[in-house]
Enzyme design. Structure first.
Site, PDB file in Angstrom:
ATOM      1  N   ASP A   1      16.187  -7.673   1.416  1.00 16.31           N
ATOM      2  CA  ASP A   1      16.719  -7.146   2.672  1.00 16.31           C
ATOM      3  C   ASP A   1      17.823  -8.057   3.223  1.00 16.31           C
ATOM      4  O   ASP A   1      18.822  -7.572   3.748  1.00 16.31           O
ATOM      5  CB  ASP A   1      15.590  -6.984   3.693  1.00 16.31           C
TER       6      ASP A   1
ATOM      7  N   ASP B   1      20.930  -4.659   7.737  1.00 15.87           N
ATOM      8  CA  ASP B   1      20.339  -3.652   6.857  1.00 15.87           C
ATOM      9  C   ASP B   1      19.084  -3.155   7.568  1.00 15.87           C
ATOM     10  O   ASP B   1      18.029  -3.787   7.475  1.00 15.87           O
ATOM     11  CB  ASP B   1      19.996  -4.250   5.494  1.00 15.87           C
TER      12      ASP B   1
ATOM     13  N   GLU C   1      24.527  -0.775   8.116  1.00 18.70           N
ATOM     14  CA  GLU C   1      24.485   0.268   7.092  1.00 18.70           C
ATOM     15  C   GLU C   1      24.095   1.594   7.732  1.00 18.70           C
ATOM     16  O   GLU C   1      23.206   1.654   8.576  1.00 18.70           O
ATOM     17  CB  GLU C   1      23.469  -0.097   6.002  1.00 18.70           C
TER      18      GLU C   1
END
Length: 174
Positions: A139, A8, A67
């Protein structure tokens, strides 16, 4: 039983999560975050690269997923996020890992069942799917969701008769 590294990316904090996928079961391996350090942009991007390289060297994942950047209201924020994402992808590529990319909606759909899920729903499902009582940070939870998405997508494609998962381009599997 592939070990999947989910990333991420973030310009201040980059989350990472590792899951091992076998059939319809996923097992937690590790997760954490890289708190970006450095004075200049180059130093910050180098820190992301080296910190993720250390994670890769420690855990030796088989595959990785990241992502995709979505457009923020602030174009400057999107640009910084894209640069952090690029540093992460470079670390993955430098270690020879195949990299898949997923939009936030695809990740939410794979983990929660709907592309409009809120962060709390994603975190709850990540904990439930991996049988965890807690996750170190939001996160790290998001990164675990990316890894789970990749694992679920790979399993679905395998059931449909696909031989390998090589990533997405332009919204289509190649």
């Amino acid at each position: 039983m592939p070990l999947i590294l989910g990333i991420d990316p973030g310009s201040r904090i980059t989350g990472y999560g590792l899951v091992r996928v076998e059939g319809n079961r996923s097992a937690y391996v590790a997760s954490g975050e890289v708190r970006v350090e450095g004075e200049t942009l180059a130093q910050k991007l180098h820190h992301i690269f080296t910190a993720l390289s250390a994670v890769i060297e420690t855990h030796a994942p088989d595959e990785a997923a990241v992502e995709q950047v979505f457009m923020h209201r602030n174009p400057d924020s999107a640009l910084k996020l894209g640069q952090a994402r690029g540093a992460a992808i470079c670390a993955l590529a430098a270690h020879g890992l195949p990299v898949a990319e997923y939009t936030p909606q695809e990740i939410k759909r794979a983990v929660v069942g709907g592309g409009r899920a809120v962060k709390e729903q994603v975190q709850h499902m990540v904990k439930a799917l991996l049988n965890l009582s807690e996750i170190s940070s939001a996160d790290a939870a998001d990164a675990l969701a990316v890894a789970l998405c990749h694992g679920h997508t790979g399993q679905t494609l395998a059931r449909m008769g696909a031989v390998t998962v090589r990533g997405r381009r332009g919204g289509r599997w190649r």
